[in-house]
Design a protein around this motif. Structure first.
Motif, PDB file in Angstrom:
ATOM      1  N   HIS B 133       0.817  -1.220   0.000  1.00  0.00           N
ATOM      2  CA  HIS B 133       0.000   0.000   0.000  1.00  0.00           C
ATOM      3  C   HIS B 133       0.841   1.257   0.000  1.00  0.00           C
ATOM      4  O   HIS B 133       0.411   2.293  -0.479  1.00  0.00           O
ATOM      5  CB  HIS B 133      -0.944  -0.010   1.220  1.00  0.00           C
ATOM      6  CG  HIS B 133      -1.801  -1.235   1.247  1.00  0.00           C
ATOM      7  ND1 HIS B 133      -2.660  -1.539   0.217  1.00  0.00           N
ATOM      8  CD2 HIS B 133      -1.895  -2.248   2.146  1.00  0.00           C
ATOM      9  CE1 HIS B 133      -3.270  -2.688   0.496  1.00  0.00           C
ATOM     10  NE2 HIS B 133      -2.819  -3.140   1.650  1.00  0.00           N
ATOM     11  N   GLU B 134       2.037   1.193   0.582  1.00  0.00           N
ATOM     12  CA  GLU B 134       2.850   2.412   0.674  1.00  0.00           C
ATOM     13  C   GLU B 134       3.293   2.904  -0.694  1.00  0.00           C
ATOM     14  O   GLU B 134       3.511   4.102  -0.885  1.00  0.00           O
ATOM     15  CB  GLU B 134       4.095   2.141   1.534  1.00  0.00           C
ATOM     16  CG  GLU B 134       3.794   2.139   3.023  1.00  0.00           C
ATOM     17  CD  GLU B 134       5.074   2.001   3.831  1.00  0.00           C
ATOM     18  OE1 GLU B 134       6.053   2.692   3.505  1.00  0.00           O
ATOM     19  OE2 GLU B 134       5.091   1.185   4.761  1.00  0.00           O
ATOM     20  N   LEU B 135       3.489   1.989  -1.642  1.00  0.00           N
ATOM     21  CA  LEU B 135       4.000   2.364  -2.971  1.00  0.00           C
ATOM     22  C   LEU B 135       3.117   1.754  -4.054  1.00  0.00           C
ATOM     23  O   LEU B 135       3.506   0.799  -4.729  1.00  0.00           O
ATOM     24  CB  LEU B 135       5.434   1.862  -3.146  1.00  0.00           C
ATOM     25  CG  LEU B 135       6.521   2.508  -2.320  1.00  0.00           C
ATOM     26  CD1 LEU B 135       7.779   1.672  -2.371  1.00  0.00           C
ATOM     27  CD2 LEU B 135       6.820   3.911  -2.800  1.00  0.00           C
ATOM     28  N   PRO B 136       1.919   2.287  -4.234  1.00  0.00           N
ATOM     29  CA  PRO B 136       1.003   1.642  -5.186  1.00  0.00           C
ATOM     30  C   PRO B 136       1.229   2.119  -6.622  1.00  0.00           C
ATOM     31  O   PRO B 136       0.314   2.606  -7.264  1.00  0.00           O
ATOM     32  CB  PRO B 136      -0.368   2.069  -4.657  1.00  0.00           C
ATOM     33  CG  PRO B 136      -0.111   3.421  -4.045  1.00  0.00           C
ATOM     34  CD  PRO B 136       1.311   3.457  -3.605  1.00  0.00           C
ATOM     35  N   THR B 137       2.453   1.999  -7.129  1.00  0.00           N
ATOM     36  CA  THR B 137       2.716   2.501  -8.484  1.00  0.00           C
ATOM     37  C   THR B 137       3.178   1.376  -9.400  1.00  0.00           C
ATOM     38  O   THR B 137       3.727   0.375  -8.946  1.00  0.00           O
ATOM     39  CB  THR B 137       3.818   3.572  -8.475  1.00  0.00           C
ATOM     40  OG1 THR B 137       4.970   3.028  -7.828  1.00  0.00           O
ATOM     41  CG2 THR B 137       3.364   4.825  -7.759  1.00  0.00           C
ATOM     42  N   PHE B 138       2.965   1.583 -10.697  1.00  0.00           N
ATOM     43  CA  PHE B 138       3.510   0.691 -11.716  1.00  0.00           C
ATOM     44  C   PHE B 138       5.015   0.541 -11.541  1.00  0.00           C
ATOM     45  O   PHE B 138       5.570  -0.557 -11.601  1.00  0.00           O
ATOM     46  CB  PHE B 138       3.258   1.292 -13.106  1.00  0.00           C
ATOM     47  CG  PHE B 138       2.085   0.698 -13.817  1.00  0.00           C
ATOM     48  CD1 PHE B 138       1.274  -0.253 -13.218  1.00  0.00           C
ATOM     49  CD2 PHE B 138       1.784   1.107 -15.105  1.00  0.00           C
ATOM     50  CE1 PHE B 138       0.192  -0.789 -13.892  1.00  0.00           C
ATOM     51  CE2 PHE B 138       0.708   0.569 -15.794  1.00  0.00           C
ATOM     52  CZ  PHE B 138      -0.092  -0.377 -15.170  1.00  0.00           C
ATOM     53  N   GLY B 139       5.675   1.700 -11.332  1.00  0.00           N
ATOM     54  CA  GLY B 139       7.131   1.709 -11.270  1.00  0.00           C
ATOM     55  C   GLY B 139       7.648   0.875 -10.111  1.00  0.00           C
ATOM     56  O   GLY B 139       8.608   0.117 -10.249  1.00  0.00           O
ATOM     57  N   ALA B 140       6.991   0.994  -8.946  1.00  0.00           N
ATOM     58  CA  ALA B 140       7.439   0.218  -7.789  1.00  0.00           C
ATOM     59  C   ALA B 140       7.225  -1.268  -8.049  1.00  0.00           C
ATOM     60  O   ALA B 140       8.055  -2.105  -7.676  1.00  0.00           O
ATOM     61  CB  ALA B 140       6.686   0.655  -6.548  1.00  0.00           C
TER      62      ALA B 140
END
Lengths: 548, 209
Positions: B133-140
């Motif tokens: 949840h802390e990094l909900p990005t495509f990149g992460a």
């Protein structure tokens, strides 16, 4: 060449490598590079037959515009199986593992390769990889084409995983073989053999080993990632989750373009041996051939982008990749002109290997010229993914590599088995190969230029007559290859005894008996002279090799 | 003390040892290219998702990675010391240093496992399993997919290296090497160094932004 008077074996008391040990175990557990080469020979011929059957099934299907013998899905699987079988189970291993394995140590004057156990291991790894791949084929095969393009390869319901794992395992075998050839060339050259006296076939195998060593791991890794994408849905190349499928193409072609040179460089090496022998003349320039070999091996690593002109790479990149691809054409042309110039004032003998040289010369040059055309962006955009490309790369892979493989099979047949094949049947079948090949693939150039896409199951009725010509050619080609194999098999048992040097070649592998004894030479030879020196007599060459 | 076998294709021990060295370096070059593809992919995705990658690196388990770097660098020292010892025929020391190296390999894997467990509980998993949840990005997601694949392949190499060293440890225990003839042992230690060198590149790429 008039059949030579049978020369007596020099050492009738020493058993040859075929009879040195007896029993099936002495084969399965052998360390002898010559026996391992023969085991590979059986393997690659089996897969040549299998890949050929797939090809015939494809061509039969294409006899009519719609369904002939199989449905569309079977057709997709069939062309994939044809591609992966021919590329990874036949073409890539063919000349290096069979003739490289057999001939390279003998041309170096060595007793064996540097790592005989590794050599045996590479055979068994090849077998395991082939079994895994065959397992995948039997379990349903895959329909991605031999290129496994993402993201389709991660979404198809067919069996991608066993096939890519099979290719990965085959890659390990390739790397083992490459390490062996490189180290052997560096460390086991006979006394007196400097790099400037290395036989040209050795240069070719050395160059190809470097490509195998450096390109194969990248393919292995890329296909593992495809396996992960398919098996675990990691989406490394899937744009739906932020991946980039073009990156797959970069990695794939970083291997698979050099892989073309893995197929063609050994073929050029064979030709560079055949031409001097059957012209009884030294190559018109030794260094032109040797250096252009290494040049192709080097430049081959920087041309992969010409497979991706329509994948969205920039104009500048496309231009650079196109330009670099021209260097390959220059190096190849240097070789072609050197071979042709070698014939000049030579004493030319039209034996079967020499006829295959002319087949090679025509087909390879034609395939190479169309290669220059498709490496030009403006033309390639028109031809991408049409039959033109299919015809182009078959001219290189079949017309180049397979023709040279057959040349080698005839040229070194007396050395490997000690007998002569029927020259008449050999010449006839070589002519059949040439005619059948052209009938198969020239129509495909025309079809591609008219706009017929590759890998399509059906086509408009106006393309039918050309497709039917192509199918007829495929059957003729298959029949000619079958006759070739039968001719060699018959000679195995009933051929006349060859003697050590039936072609009167000066190359070093002909100094010893045919078939050679287990350790190749009675005494370690002294090879401080050129393997292409036809100004000295055979006896003189023999005396030089034995000089201390 | 048994001298190593001289292959009949070689004229002398020095040629045989030269061949072994050359073969090993060729193999190591091939191994580097295996990882090179992953490095290239990493570079491409980092270019595409620069800020996401930096954020993911900042949230990564820095201390686990750093401790592992320390462990592997130390293990390269101990494995080099085993070669130092074999040249002086101090076989007990050889066995000792190789054993310590293998232990460090095991320690590396233990730390790595703890780290994986943390990623698992966070949800920092590869591909479709990613749900941090802390990094909900495509990149992460891309970063952690690359992270798992790269560290996974490296961990496989650590295990392979440990097996190789264990084999040489056993051989050294049975006095298969001499001060003159121990090329095989040296080649095994080279492989361990390769494992270490690859990690030295993975550490900044995956933990230090």
């Amino acid at each position: 060449m008039t059949p030579p008077a049978v020369q007596p074996q020099q050492h009738p008391e020493v058993p040859d490598y075929l009879h040195a040990d007896r029993g099936i175990w002495s084969w399965l557990n052998t360390r002898d590079h010559k026996r391992i080469a023969l085991m590979f020979y059986v393997g690659v011929l089996f897969f040549l037959g299998l890949g050929g059957l797939f090809a015939l099934a494809l061509r039969t299907e294409l006899l009519t515009p719609d369904r002939t013998i199989m449905d569309a899905m079977t057709y997709n699987r069939m062309f994939t199986l044809h591609g992966v079988t021919m590329v990874w189970l036949f073409l890539i291993p063919s000349i290096p593992t069979v003739f490289g394995n057999f001939i390279l140590p003998m041309q170096l004057g060595a007793k064996d390769l540097a790592f005989p156990k590794l050599n045996l291991a590479s055979f068994y790894v090849y077998v395991v990889g082939a079994i895994v791949m065959l397992g995948g084929m039997i379990a349903g095969g895959t329909d991605t084409g031999w290129t496994f393009y993402a993201p389709y390869s991660s979404q198809t319901p067919t069996r991608v995983v066993p096939v890519v794992i099979g290719v990965f395992i085959l890659g390990i075998s390739t790397i083992f073989t490459a390490i062996n050839f490189i180290v052997t060339t560096h460390t086991l050259r006979a006394k007196g053999m400097t790099w400037g006296k290395l036989p040209l076939f050795v240069w070719a195998i050395y160059g190809v080993s470097i490509i195998m060593l450096l390109a194969t791991p990248v393919l292995g890794l890329t296909l593992l990632l495809i396996g992960l994408d398919h098996g675990l849905r990691l989406g490394l190349f899937n744009p739906a989750v932020g991946g980039d499928p073009v990156l797959f193409q970069h990695l794939f072609w970083f291997y698979s373009h050099p892989a073309v040179y893995i197929m063609i460089l050994p073929a050029m090496g064979v030709i560079s041996e055949v031409v001097p022998t059957f012209s009884q003349r030294r190559p018109s320039s030794y260094w032109a051939i040797a250096i252009s070999t290494i040049g192709i091996a080097f430049v081959g690593f920087f041309t992969w982008g010409h497979h991706m002109f329509v994948a969205g790479i920039s104009e500048l990149d496309a231009g650079i990749f196109g330009l670099l691809s021209m260097f390959v054409a220059i190096f190849s042309a240097i070789k072609v002109f050197t071979w042709v110039a070698t014939l000049y004032k030579g004493s030319i003998h039209f034996n079967t290997p020499m006829l295959y040289f002319f087949v090679f010369l025509f087909l390879f040059t034609f395939g190479g010229m169309t290669g220059v055309a498709v490496a030009t962006q403006s033309l390639d955009v028109h031809w991408t993914d049409t039959y033109f490309v299919v015809a182009h790369f078959h001219f290189i892979m079949v017309g180049g590599s397979l023709a040279a493989f057959l040349a080698a099979a005839h040229y070194w047949f007396p050395k490997m088995f000690g007998r002569l094949y029927s020259e008449r049947v050999g010449l006839l079948s070589a002519t059949g190969v040439f005619l059948g090949f052209n009938l198969t693939f020239v129509p495909q150039f025309l079809l591609g230029n008219m706009g017929m896409p590759r890998r399509y199951y059906s086509y408009p009725p106006r393309f039918q007559w050309l497709n039917d010509l192509s199918t007829g050619g495929a059957y003729l080609l298959a029949a000619a290859i079958l006759v070739t194999v039968l001719n060699l098999l018959i000679a195995l048992k009933w051929g006349k005894k060859a003697g050590p040097n039936p072609w009167r070649s000066r190359s070093f592998e002909w100094l010893t008996d045919s078939p050679p004894p287990k350790h190749n030479f009675e005494e370690p030879p002294h090879l401080g002279y050129s393997p292409y020196d036809y100004t000295i007599s055979e006896e003189e060459a023999r005396a030089r090799a034995q000089a201390r | 003390m048994p001298a190593p076998k001289l292959g009949e294709q070689f004229g002398s021990y020095s040629v045989q040892e030269h061949a072994l060295r050359l073969g090993m370096w060729a193999f190591l070059g091939s191994e580097l290219l295996l990882f090179a593809g992953l490095f290239a992919l990493y570079a491409a995705y980092r270019t595409m998702y620069g800020p996401d990658f930096e954020a993911a690196i900042r949230h990564n388990t820095l201390w686990y990675g750093t401790i592992n770097t320390f462990i592997l660098l130390t293990s390269s020292l101990t494995v080099a010391l085993s070669v130092w010892a074999v040249r002086r025929e101090k076989f007990k020391l050889v066995v000792f240093f190789l054993f310590i190296t293998i232990l460090q390999g095991a320690a590396f894997l233990v730390v790595k496992t703890l780290e994986y467990v943390k990623h698992y509980t966070d949800g920092a998993l590869p591909g479709p399993y990613y749900h941090w949840h802390e990094l909900p990005t495509f990149g992460a997601n891309r970063f952690y997919t690359m992270y798992w694949v790269m560290t996974g392949l490296h961990a496989g190499h650590v295990i392979a290296g440990m097996c190789v060293l264990a084999w040489f440890c056993w051989r050294a225990h049975h006095r298969h090497y001499t001060a003159e003839h121990h090329t095989m042992l040296e080649m095994g230690t080279l492989y361990w160094h390769l494992v270490d060198v690859i990690w030295i590149f993975l550490w900044p790429m995956l933990y230090l932004s």
